[in-house]
Design a protein around this motif. Sequence first.
Motif: not given
Ligand code: TYD
Length: 460
Positions: A139-141, A103-110
Amino acid sequence: MAKDKTTFTCTECGGTSPRWLGKCPACGAWNTLIEQVANAGPGKNRLSAPQGYAGLAQAQAVMPLSAIEASDVARTASGIDELDRVLGGGMVEGGVVLIGGDPGIGKSTLLLQALDALQRVGMPTLYVTGEESGAQVALRSRRLGLDHSQVNVLAEIQLEKILATIETMQPAVAVIDSIQTVYSDQLTSAPGSVAQVRECAAHLTRCAKSSGVAIVLVGHVTKEGALAGPRVLEHMVDTVLYFEGDTHSQFRLVRAIKNRFGAVNEIGVFAMTEKGLKGVSNPSAIFLSQHSEPVPGSCVMVTLEGTRPLLVEIQALVDSGGPSPRRLSVGLDKDRLAMLLAVLHRHAGVACMDQDVFVNAVGGVRISEPAADLAVMLSITSSLRGKALPRGFLAFGEVGLAGEVRPAPRGQERLKEAAKLGFSVAVVPKANAPKKPIEGLTIHAVERVEEAMNVVRGLV
Ligand code: TYD
Ligand code: MG
């Protein structure tokens, strides 16, 4: 919609029960009953053909392989080079990708970044979010600087509605974030249960194949780092990607562990920045820690998973332990560590029986190739003796139970990369020793563990 009847089937013996039971009534095994949709009538899926199967179904025409046209798969490059590299060139039409990671590694972000890049070149995309609300995704976008993103978002967790939307909308790529949140009305088990995940993934896979939409499933991982839910999920999909890396460090690796449309073990390297994940095109030295002076218990190796060599620092700490000393490894196989300690004792006379042994691959990278063996052994010995390996030292090679040092694939490439980064001394398997010398690099070729230990003793 009328609910189809469900039954519970034992994964051990195949026995069925109309209700969930802790113990299989047929074979007595515990916790093996899994819910399944029973849309075939009673006895309908039982084959009983005393006169032969030709009476049950018509024989189908077969074709020799050479007569089948082998069309190349149509790929959609996401425009994020490091992601396309692990996918083998891009998303495949009708292909299903499973992506797992902490969790929080960046899956959704990527994935949001990838969808936005696709949408920008005119590909219709769909992001189905079950974990976050539309507002949270928005918000993330904004944080990613994708203010005018045209990515279509659907906040929904019911499978049937998701399938209907995909079918009607026909996006080029649809992301389901995450498969554990999706549930089907047809099953009574809770979302995230083995039965739900399996059923939903099977339907989504079928949908991808029939509609040609590329589907990406985000999967949760267990505490041990494996993908949660049924193992069968990995068999069902075309590509399995894992996100690796330490959430505290900036770097992330995406590794392909299965790919029907490309090479496995290819890795993509990213750095997490304020504006999301950025590809790192020249990653070879990012997993080295910066010591101003060489320290005991540290040995650098070159790993070559995928097409690019990566220099990784292996650290070990050997400290006097209690009556049952601990063996702990982060990023390396624990069983292999136990084996290497035994080889070290038996063949090199280095005993760690009463010591705690900790080993770590720096930067949260996971090394699965046995070429790390020699570096693990040398870092352990270095820590035990309190003597640092010389500056610019590296080692790689697989170690066998008989104490032999076996070659690693593509040794030349590894050595060249190390020389490029200024490394000056290497201990490598004999078969990996280059025929022509590599400038700036002194190479000690060894056949056995004892030999490697002697070489090192002569150097420090
Ligand atoms: P997220 O992509 O939500 O991870 P997952 O879907 O794998 O659980 O989490 C991304 C993490 O990265 C979150 O802790 C915040 C951080 N982050 C950044 O450092 N920079 C960014 O631009 C964004 C969107 C997230
Ligand atoms: Mg997420």
